[in-house]
Write an enzyme that holds these catalytic residues in place. Structure first.
Site, PDB file in Angstrom:
ATOM      1  N   ALA A 136      -2.587  -5.172  -5.227  1.00  0.00           N
ATOM      2  CA  ALA A 136      -2.534  -6.573  -4.826  1.00  0.00           C
ATOM      3  C   ALA A 136      -1.944  -6.695  -3.423  1.00  0.00           C
ATOM      4  CB  ALA A 136      -1.686  -7.360  -5.829  1.00  0.00           C
ATOM      5  N   GLN A 137      -1.973  -7.920  -2.906  1.00  0.00           N
ATOM      6  CA  GLN A 137      -1.286  -8.192  -1.643  1.00  0.00           C
ATOM      7  C   GLN A 137      -0.490  -9.483  -1.779  1.00  0.00           C
ATOM      8  OE1 GLN A 137      -4.431  -8.348   1.312  1.00  0.00           O
ATOM      9  NE2 GLN A 137      -4.574 -10.572   1.212  1.00  0.00           N
ATOM     10  N   ASP A 290       8.995   1.281 -10.467  1.00  0.00           N
ATOM     11  CA  ASP A 290       8.364   1.497  -9.158  1.00  0.00           C
ATOM     12  C   ASP A 290       9.387   1.171  -8.074  1.00  0.00           C
ATOM     13  OD1 ASP A 290       6.371   2.240  -7.425  1.00  0.00           O
ATOM     14  OD2 ASP A 290       5.321   0.315  -7.476  1.00  0.00           O
TER      15      ASP A 290
END
Length: 406
Positions: A136-137, A290
Site C-alpha cells: 500500500a501507500q 514489522d
C-alpha cells in the site's frame, strides 16, 4: 492456476535475477559441479550495466522489477539470515524504501469503491502520496470534526496487488518444493511451511480492516505503558482497501541525525524500544511483527509511535514462558537452564545431549556477553547460530517465525 504457469513465473524471476547480476554476485568460488557451472554462466549473462552496481543495488533493482509481491518476499527473507545468509539478508533489508508510488487518481478510486462515498465527502483535503510500500501507500489528508480540521494519514492498497500476489504465490510454493526435494539439508528449515506463513500474513495484511483491528488491540494493551503508543484509527473512513488514522508528527527512528538534532537521548530510546517490545511479546503475547526503523516514529517528548501494523504476531502462554526463560538464562549466563528449556519446548530433538547443547549455547553467549553492539560481528554470530541449529537438528518453528522476523 497450473504448475506450468507457476513454473513460467519462477523461470522469469530467475532470469531477471540472472540478468540483473544478483546470481553472479553470490559467492560461487566454493561451489563445484553443475552449481558452479550455473554460477559461471550467470556471470556471463549478467547485463553489462548491472556489473557496475553494488550487489545490494542489483538485488533491489531486480526484486522491484519483479513487482510488489517479490518485494514482500524479499523483505520477509531479509529477516531470515538462517535461510538466505547474513550478507544477502543485509542487502534485502534495503528493499524497505524501494517501492514506487502509484497515481493519486487510482488511490481516490480505490477509497471511493471501498467506502462507497465520494472523496470530497470523506476528506476536507486529500494530498499526494508521501510514502510507498509493497502492499500500500500513504497519503496525507484532512478531516473536519465539530468544525475543527485535523490531519490524518490515509493508507490505500495498491491496485491489483491481490491478484498479482496470488499469482506469484504458486511460484513461491514451487520454489519451496524444489528446494525441499533437491536440497535435503534445507528440509529442517521447512521452506514450504515458511512460505505458508508468508502467504497467510500477507493475506491478512491486504485487508486494512484487520490492520485497524490490530491497532485497536495494541492500543488497549499499551494504554498505560510509558513511552509507547500507536495511532488512533478513524473507523468511519476505514474499509477493506483503506485505513485512515491519526497523523504522526515525529522523527523516523532510522533518521539518527534528525533524532540527535531534536535533542533525543538515543540510548534511552533504544532501552524504551526493547522494553516495550518485551512487554508486548511476553506480557500480552501480541506484538508488531514489522517493526523496522522506518515504521517507528519518535515524538518530541520521546514517545515511540509504531505505524504500519499490517503484520502482527501472537505467542501462547507456553511459548512466552519458554522465551522469557531463554532470555533470562542468557542474561545471567545460565546456559544449562537455557539448554533445558530448549529441550522442554521441543526445539531440540530428544536424542541429543542437554550438556552438549549447553556447551554449544555457551559458545554463542560468552563472546557477546557484556559487549557493545558495535564490537559484535553479526555475520560470525549468525553463522555460528546456523551451525549450532544444524548440528543439533533444530527445525524451523513456524509458530515463532514472526517473532524471529521481528
Amino acid at each position: 492456476m497450473t504448475s506450468v504457469g507457476a513454473g513460467f513465473r519462477l523461470a522469469r524471476a530467475g532470469w531477471v535475477l540472472v540478468r540483473e547480476g544478483v546470481v553472479a554476485a553470490l559467492p560461487g568460488e566454493e561451489l563445484s559441479g553443475m552449481p558452479k557451472l550455473g554460477w559461471r554462466l550467470a556471470r556471463v549473462l549478467t547485463r553489462r550495466r548491472a556489473r557496475s552496481h553494488l550487489r545490494g543495488d542489483r538485488l533491489a533493482q531486480a526484486v522491484v522489477r519483479l513487482g510488489p509481491s517479490y518485494v514482500k518476499l524479499g523483505q520477509f527473507l531479509a529477516t531470515r539470515p538462517d535461510v538466505v545468509g547474513n550478507d544477502m539478508a543485509v542487502d534485502l533489508a534495503l528493499l524497505q524504501d524501494k517501492m514506487h508510488t502509484f497515481p493519486k487518481a487510482e488511490a481516490v478510486a480505490a477509497i471511493e469503491a471501498s467506502l462507497g462515498r465520494r472523496i470530497e465527502d470523506l476528506y476536507a483535503t486529500f494530498g499526494e502520496p508521501v510514502a510507498a510500500a509493497s502492499i500500500a501507500q500513504v497519503h496525507g489528508a484532512e478531516v473536519v470534526r465539530d468544525g475543527k480540521a485535523s490531519r490524518v494519514a490515509v493508507k490505500v492498497i495498491r491496485p491489483g496487488v491481490r491478484h498479482r500476489f496470488f499469482q506469484d504465490l504458486e511460484s513461491y510454493f514451487l520454489a519451496a518444493r524444489l528446494q525441499e526435494k533437491y536440497i535435503p539439508s534445507s528440509r529442517r528449515l521447512r521452506p514450504i511451511e515458511v512460505t505458508q506463513t508468508l502467504a497467510q500474513t500477507t493475506k491478512v495484511e491486504m485487508d486494512m480492516r484487520l490492520e485497524a483491528a490490530a491497532f485497536s488491540e495494541l492500543a488497549e494493551n499499551t494504554k498505560d505503558d510509558p513511552g509507547f503508543r500507536v495511532p488512533a484509527v478513524d473507523w468511519e473512513r476505514t474499509g477493506r482497501d483503506v485505513i485512515t488514522m491519526e497523523w504522526i508528527d515525529g522523527v523516523k527512528m532510522n533518521d539518527l541525525t534528525g533524532l540527535a538534532a531534536a535533542g533525543h537521548d538515543l540510548k534511552a530510546i533504544a532501552a524504551n524500544l526493547v522494553q516495550s517490545f518485551l512487554r508486548h511479546t511476553l506480557r500480552d503475547g501480541f506484538f508488531h511483527a514489522d517493526m523496522h526503523p522506518g515504521n517507528l516514529f519518535v515524538e518530541p517528548d520521546g514517545t515511540i509511535v509504531a505505524v504500519d501494523l499490517g503484520i502482527a504476531g501472537r505467542l501462547g502462554k507456553k511459548e512466552r514462558r519458554f522465551l522469557a526463560e531463554i532470555l533470562y538464562g542468557f542474561i545471567v549466563r545460565d546456559y544449562r537452564r537455557v539448554a533445558e528449556v530448549h529441550f522442554e519446548a521441543g526445539y531440540v530433538p530428544r536424542q541429543h545431549n542437554v550438556s552438549a547443547f549447553a556447551q554449544a549455547i555457551r559458545a554463542i553467549g560468552e563472546p557477546i556477553h557484556g559487549q557493545s553492539a558495535d564490537t559484535i560481528s553479526m555475520a560470525k554470530l549468525l553463522t555460528l547460530l546456523f551451525e549450532v541449529t544444524d548440528l543439533f537438528d533444530m527445525a524451523t518453528r513456524t509458530e515463532l517465525v514472526l517473532l524471529q522476523k521481528t
